[in-house]
Design a protein around this motif. Structure first.
Motif, short mmCIF file in Angstrom:
data_model
loop_
_atom_site.label_atom_id
_atom_site.label_comp_id
_atom_site.label_asym_id
_atom_site.label_seq_id
_atom_site.Cartn_x
_atom_site.Cartn_y
_atom_site.Cartn_z
N VAL A 193 -4.92 15.87 -25.10
CA VAL A 193 -5.95 14.89 -25.44
C VAL A 193 -5.57 14.05 -26.65
N SER A 194 -5.01 14.69 -27.69
CA SER A 194 -4.77 13.92 -28.91
C SER A 194 -3.42 14.18 -29.54
N GLY A 195 -3.05 15.46 -29.67
CA GLY A 195 -1.89 15.80 -30.47
C GLY A 195 -0.60 15.14 -30.05
N GLN A 196 -0.27 15.17 -28.74
CA GLN A 196 1.01 14.64 -28.28
C GLN A 196 0.83 13.61 -27.17
N ARG A 197 -0.30 12.93 -27.16
CA ARG A 197 -0.61 12.06 -26.03
C ARG A 197 0.35 10.87 -25.95
N ASP A 198 0.59 10.19 -27.05
CA ASP A 198 1.49 9.03 -27.03
C ASP A 198 2.90 9.43 -26.64
N GLU A 199 3.36 10.53 -27.20
CA GLU A 199 4.70 11.02 -26.85
C GLU A 199 4.77 11.38 -25.37
N LEU A 200 3.72 11.99 -24.88
CA LEU A 200 3.67 12.39 -23.47
C LEU A 200 3.73 11.18 -22.55
N MET A 201 2.92 10.15 -22.84
CA MET A 201 2.90 8.96 -21.99
C MET A 201 4.23 8.22 -22.02
N SER A 202 4.85 8.18 -23.18
CA SER A 202 6.14 7.51 -23.30
C SER A 202 7.20 8.23 -22.49
N GLU A 203 7.19 9.54 -22.53
CA GLU A 203 8.17 10.32 -21.78
C GLU A 203 7.97 10.17 -20.28
N ILE A 204 6.71 10.19 -19.84
CA ILE A 204 6.42 10.03 -18.41
C ILE A 204 6.82 8.64 -17.93
N THR A 205 6.51 7.62 -18.72
CA THR A 205 6.87 6.24 -18.34
C THR A 205 8.38 6.09 -18.20
N LYS A 206 9.12 6.62 -19.15
CA LYS A 206 10.58 6.51 -19.11
C LYS A 206 11.15 7.21 -17.89
N ASN A 207 10.70 8.41 -17.63
CA ASN A 207 11.21 9.17 -16.49
C ASN A 207 10.81 8.54 -15.17
N ARG A 252 0.83 -1.20 0.00
CA ARG A 252 0.00 0.00 0.00
C ARG A 252 0.86 1.25 0.00
N ASN A 253 1.98 1.18 0.70
CA ASN A 253 2.92 2.31 0.65
C ASN A 253 3.50 2.48 -0.75
N ALA A 254 3.80 1.34 -1.40
CA ALA A 254 4.33 1.40 -2.76
C ALA A 254 3.32 2.04 -3.71
N VAL A 255 2.06 1.67 -3.59
CA VAL A 255 1.02 2.24 -4.45
C VAL A 255 0.88 3.73 -4.21
N ARG A 256 0.91 4.14 -2.93
CA ARG A 256 0.78 5.57 -2.60
C ARG A 256 1.95 6.37 -3.15
N LEU A 257 3.18 5.87 -2.93
CA LEU A 257 4.36 6.59 -3.40
C LEU A 257 4.39 6.67 -4.93
N LEU A 258 4.01 5.58 -5.58
CA LEU A 258 4.02 5.57 -7.05
C LEU A 258 2.94 6.49 -7.61
N ALA A 259 1.77 6.51 -6.99
CA ALA A 259 0.70 7.40 -7.44
C ALA A 259 1.11 8.87 -7.31
N GLU A 260 1.81 9.20 -6.22
CA GLU A 260 2.28 10.58 -6.05
C GLU A 260 3.27 10.96 -7.15
N GLN A 261 4.16 10.03 -7.48
CA GLN A 261 5.14 10.30 -8.53
C GLN A 261 4.45 10.46 -9.90
N ILE A 262 3.46 9.62 -10.14
CA ILE A 262 2.72 9.72 -11.42
C ILE A 262 2.03 11.07 -11.54
N ASN A 263 1.33 11.48 -10.49
CA ASN A 263 0.61 12.75 -10.53
C ASN A 263 1.56 13.93 -10.67
N ASP A 264 2.71 13.87 -10.00
CA ASP A 264 3.69 14.96 -10.12
C ASP A 264 4.17 15.11 -11.56
N ARG A 265 4.45 13.99 -12.21
CA ARG A 265 4.95 14.06 -13.57
C ARG A 265 3.87 14.45 -14.57
#
Length: 290
Positions: A136-150, A109-122
């Motif tokens: 919404v559409s123009g750069q969504r895939d690029e945005l998700m890929s960048e957030i996942t990598k970071n 549960r701590n892992a989920v909380r910490l990870l959710a905070e990091q996701i929202n921050d990014r």
């Protein structure tokens, strides 16, 4: 049963208890850490059978399969200073069991909380430099890929987690923003529709003008050809008449007179004022016109 047999049985029972409490199995779907008085002494377990010291060592196991963290929807500002309600989720799994245990004390549960905070921050950082269309559409895939990598880099270093994917499930606008956005979108669509209609009417006018000009040209061409054909026919008819009447001029004069009589006396109400001895009546007086 004598005392010796009882002792053997007791020793066997104790041995079984010791073995059962010291042996453990790590499955392919698990990560494990071995603790000694609360401190990690080993975490690099491959699937198989292992042993530990009872009362000294404690074993903690964690699910190593892919897990899902479903973040709570949060309000975020975009580059247009408008709020959006973003609902996201991420797929992750334990990458380093020792680091995971140290960061979360083994509580998922701590892992989920910490990870959710990091996701929202990014997400907040990325959405803050993009407008609604880009998010919404123009750069969504690029945005998700960048957030996942970071996020994956940070999660591995801090929490011992491997982030596989981050996705936005839904983006909503707050009620106070939705209406203004919809009004602007409606105005943009109406302006675009008017522009398309104007272009369509202009194209239609060009097509109609071209068709009208083509009709006029075709009619003029047909009339010219008809006049040319009629003229050629009249000329040919005149030549035929001339050839026929040149053989007998008197017959030609006679037929012309008959034609004149027919046209002149077409109606009983017709009246001619002419001299009785006029040349016009020559064939009425005498069939030979003398």
């Amino acid at each position: 049963m004598n005392n010796r047999n009882l002792l053997i049985v007791a020793l066997l029972l104790v041995g079984v208890l010791v073995i059962s409490s010291s042996a453990f199995v790590v499955k392919e779907t698990e990560k494990a850490v071995l603790l000694r008085f609360g401190e990690v002494v080993r975490s690099d377990y491959e699937p198989g059978l292992y042993f530990k010291v009872p009362l000294v060592h404690t074993l903690r196991k964690f699910d190593a399969r892919i897990q899902t963290v479903d973040s709570t929807p949060v309000r975020m500002l975009n580059s247009e200073n408008k709020f959006m309600v973003v609902d996201s989720y991420a797929k992750y799994r334990i990458f380093n069991a020792e680091r995971f245990y140290v960061a979360t004390r083994g509580d998922e549960r701590n892992a989920v909380r910490l990870l959710a905070e990091q996701i929202n921050d990014r997400l907040r950082d990325q959405f803050g430099v993009r407008n609604l269309h880009e998010v919404v559409s123009g750069q969504r895939d690029e945005l998700m890929s960048e957030i996942t990598k970071n996020l994956n880099k940070v999660a591995q270093e801090r929490f011992g987690l491997e982030v596989i994917d981050v996705r936005v499930k839904r983006i909503d606008l707050p009620p106070e923003v939705s209406e203004s956005v919809f009004q602007r979108m409606r105005a943009d669509r109406e302006m675009e529709a008017r522009d398309h209609r104007a272009k369509g009417e202009e194209a239609a006018e060009r097509i109609r003008a071209g068709a009208d000009r083509q009709v006029v040209e075709e009619v003029a061409k047909a009339q010219r050809e008809a006049e040319e054909t009629r003229g050629a026919g009249d000329a040919e008819a005149a030549a035929i008449y001339a050839g026929a009447f040149s053989r007998d001029p008197e017959f030609y004069r006679f037929t012309r007179s008959l034609k004149a009589y027919e046209e002149s006396f077409n109606d009983r109400a017709d009246m001619l004022v002419i001299e009785p001895d006029s040349e016009f009546f020559r064939y009425l007086k005498d069939a030979k016109g003398e």
